[in-house]
Motif scaffolding. Structure first.
Motif, PDB file in Angstrom:
ATOM      1  N   ALA A 248       0.818  -1.215   0.000  1.00  0.00           N
ATOM      2  CA  ALA A 248       0.000   0.000   0.000  1.00  0.00           C
ATOM      3  C   ALA A 248       0.851   1.265   0.000  1.00  0.00           C
ATOM      4  O   ALA A 248       0.348   2.339  -0.333  1.00  0.00           O
ATOM      5  N   ALA A 249       2.119   1.150   0.355  1.00  0.00           N
ATOM      6  CA  ALA A 249       3.010   2.316   0.409  1.00  0.00           C
ATOM      7  C   ALA A 249       3.079   2.992  -0.957  1.00  0.00           C
ATOM      8  O   ALA A 249       3.249   2.337  -1.983  1.00  0.00           O
ATOM      9  N   GLY A 250       2.895   4.309  -0.964  1.00  0.00           N
ATOM     10  CA  GLY A 250       2.936   5.085  -2.195  1.00  0.00           C
ATOM     11  C   GLY A 250       1.626   5.132  -2.955  1.00  0.00           C
ATOM     12  O   GLY A 250       1.536   5.757  -4.006  1.00  0.00           O
ATOM     13  N   GLU A 251       0.595   4.494  -2.429  1.00  0.00           N
ATOM     14  CA  GLU A 251      -0.724   4.457  -3.078  1.00  0.00           C
ATOM     15  C   GLU A 251      -1.703   5.364  -2.337  1.00  0.00           C
ATOM     16  O   GLU A 251      -1.678   5.442  -1.114  1.00  0.00           O
ATOM     17  N   PHE A 252      -2.573   6.025  -3.080  1.00  0.00           N
ATOM     18  CA  PHE A 252      -3.574   6.899  -2.476  1.00  0.00           C
ATOM     19  C   PHE A 252      -4.817   6.143  -2.024  1.00  0.00           C
ATOM     20  O   PHE A 252      -5.548   6.609  -1.170  1.00  0.00           O
ATOM     21  N   ASP A 253      -5.075   4.979  -2.608  1.00  0.00           N
ATOM     22  CA  ASP A 253      -6.277   4.227  -2.272  1.00  0.00           C
ATOM     23  C   ASP A 253      -6.134   3.482  -0.953  1.00  0.00           C
ATOM     24  O   ASP A 253      -5.029   3.249  -0.463  1.00  0.00           O
ATOM     25  N   THR A 254      -7.267   3.079  -0.423  1.00  0.00           N
ATOM     26  CA  THR A 254      -7.339   2.181   0.720  1.00  0.00           C
ATOM     27  C   THR A 254      -7.660   0.802   0.165  1.00  0.00           C
ATOM     28  O   THR A 254      -8.511   0.662  -0.711  1.00  0.00           O
ATOM     29  N   PHE A 255      -6.966  -0.210   0.662  1.00  0.00           N
ATOM     30  CA  PHE A 255      -7.109  -1.570   0.150  1.00  0.00           C
ATOM     31  C   PHE A 255      -7.859  -2.434   1.158  1.00  0.00           C
ATOM     32  O   PHE A 255      -7.542  -2.432   2.346  1.00  0.00           O
ATOM     33  N   VAL A 256      -8.853  -3.183   0.669  1.00  0.00           N
ATOM     34  CA  VAL A 256      -9.650  -4.068   1.513  1.00  0.00           C
ATOM     35  C   VAL A 256      -9.456  -5.497   1.012  1.00  0.00           C
ATOM     36  O   VAL A 256      -9.609  -5.781  -0.173  1.00  0.00           O
ATOM     37  N   SER A 257      -9.113  -6.359   1.951  1.00  0.00           N
ATOM     38  CA  SER A 257      -8.856  -7.770   1.638  1.00  0.00           C
ATOM     39  C   SER A 257      -9.497  -8.655   2.701  1.00  0.00           C
ATOM     40  O   SER A 257     -10.030  -8.166   3.695  1.00  0.00           O
ATOM     41  N   ARG A 258      -9.423  -9.951   2.483  1.00  0.00           N
ATOM     42  CA  ARG A 258      -9.865 -10.962   3.451  1.00  0.00           C
ATOM     43  C   ARG A 258     -11.296 -10.721   3.930  1.00  0.00           C
ATOM     44  O   ARG A 258     -11.599 -10.868   5.100  1.00  0.00           O
ATOM     45  N   ILE A 259     -12.194 -10.341   3.033  1.00  0.00           N
ATOM     46  CA  ILE A 259     -13.594 -10.098   3.388  1.00  0.00           C
ATOM     47  C   ILE A 259     -14.270 -11.448   3.582  1.00  0.00           C
ATOM     48  O   ILE A 259     -14.260 -12.295   2.685  1.00  0.00           O
ATOM     49  N   ARG A 260     -14.841 -11.639   4.766  1.00  0.00           N
ATOM     50  CA  ARG A 260     -15.488 -12.916   5.059  1.00  0.00           C
ATOM     51  C   ARG A 260     -16.587 -12.724   6.088  1.00  0.00           C
ATOM     52  O   ARG A 260     -16.599 -11.744   6.817  1.00  0.00           O
ATOM     53  N   GLU A 261     -17.499 -13.661   6.121  1.00  0.00           N
ATOM     54  CA  GLU A 261     -18.606 -13.580   7.066  1.00  0.00           C
ATOM     55  C   GLU A 261     -18.122 -13.968   8.462  1.00  0.00           C
ATOM     56  O   GLU A 261     -17.344 -14.902   8.620  1.00  0.00           O
ATOM     57  N   ASP A 262     -18.559 -13.207   9.455  1.00  0.00           N
ATOM     58  CA  ASP A 262     -18.163 -13.403  10.851  1.00  0.00           C
ATOM     59  C   ASP A 262     -19.283 -14.143  11.568  1.00  0.00           C
ATOM     60  O   ASP A 262     -20.343 -13.579  11.828  1.00  0.00           O
ATOM     61  N   ALA A 263     -19.051 -15.398  11.898  1.00  0.00           N
ATOM     62  CA  ALA A 263     -20.087 -16.232  12.520  1.00  0.00           C
ATOM     63  C   ALA A 263     -20.302 -15.919  13.997  1.00  0.00           C
ATOM     64  O   ALA A 263     -21.212 -16.462  14.611  1.00  0.00           O
ATOM     65  N   THR A 264     -19.502 -15.019  14.572  1.00  0.00           N
ATOM     66  CA  THR A 264     -19.639 -14.734  16.010  1.00  0.00           C
ATOM     67  C   THR A 264     -20.722 -13.709  16.317  1.00  0.00           C
ATOM     68  O   THR A 264     -21.110 -13.559  17.468  1.00  0.00           O
ATOM     69  N   VAL A 265     -21.194 -12.984  15.286  1.00  0.00           N
ATOM     70  CA  VAL A 265     -22.268 -12.005  15.476  1.00  0.00           C
ATOM     71  C   VAL A 265     -23.257 -12.124  14.330  1.00  0.00           C
ATOM     72  O   VAL A 265     -22.910 -12.547  13.225  1.00  0.00           O
ATOM     73  N   GLU A 266     -24.489 -11.724  14.582  1.00  0.00           N
ATOM     74  CA  GLU A 266     -25.497 -11.748  13.539  1.00  0.00           C
ATOM     75  C   GLU A 266     -25.166 -10.668  12.508  1.00  0.00           C
ATOM     76  O   GLU A 266     -24.825  -9.541  12.871  1.00  0.00           O
ATOM     77  N   ASN A 267     -25.244 -11.000  11.234  1.00  0.00           N
ATOM     78  CA  ASN A 267     -24.996 -10.061  10.143  1.00  0.00           C
ATOM     79  C   ASN A 267     -23.592  -9.464  10.209  1.00  0.00           C
ATOM     80  O   ASN A 267     -23.394  -8.279   9.955  1.00  0.00           O
ATOM     81  N   GLY A 268     -22.604 -10.271  10.550  1.00  0.00           N
ATOM     82  CA  GLY A 268     -21.249  -9.771  10.724  1.00  0.00           C
ATOM     83  C   GLY A 268     -20.327 -10.085   9.571  1.00  0.00           C
ATOM     84  O   GLY A 268     -20.469 -11.093   8.884  1.00  0.00           O
TER      85      GLY A 268
END
Length: 152
Positions: free
Chosen positions: A97-117
């Motif tokens: 991410a160094a030198g980049e203006f954007d924000t990077f999102v990775s590892r998106i997954r459903e969280d089974a510990t909370v409802e709608n997480g």
């Protein structure tokens, strides 16, 4: 504590409630930007990298949302890049991410510990994508939506 090859779960001074001032600031700034009623907690960790802010984020939504739906929404968000391949190296690190203006999102997954997480990993170059750039981008958005007039 030794910082090289280590992670230190302590940034700034400790407050009476056991949280640090940096953790308090993160909560206060998030409430100011999103919603004063939002509930959140944080443990801020000093990690020996040259540039970058990294966050492991868990979010609970009012309504159900799948990881695929979140990916599609985030792909359309300005200033956000989704790099989420379920394979070794299929995510962005602070070095990338160094030198980049954007924000990077990775590892998106459903969280089974909370409802709608959901759980996700987020990184950005804090020297480029910080308060100053965010302020400029917010002002540009306000002007673009005719909510603020440009200076003469």
């Amino acid at each position: 504590k030794q910082i090289a090859f280590n992670c230190i779960p302590h940034i700034d001074v400790f407050m009476e409630d056991g949280f640090t001032k940096e953790e308090w600031k993160m909560v206060a700034e998030t409430k100011k930007m999103l919603d004063p009623a939002i509930k959140l907690t944080a443990t801020c960790v000093r990690v020996p990298v040259f540039v970058g802010h990294s966050e492991s984020v868990n979010i609970e939504f009012e309504r159900p949302i799948t990881a695929d739906e979140a990916r599609e929404i985030l792909r359309d968000a300005p200033g956000v890049q989704v790099v989420d391949k379920r394979e070794p190296g299929g995510y962005v690190t602070p070095v990338e991410a160094a030198g980049e203006f954007d924000t990077f999102v990775s590892r998106i997954r459903e969280d089974a510990t909370v409802e709608n997480g959901l759980a996700m990993w987020i990184v950005s170059d804090n020297l480029l994508k910080g308060a100053a750039l965010n302020t400029v981008q917010i002002a540009e958005t306000l002007i673009g939506r005719n909510l603020l007039k440009a200076a003469a």
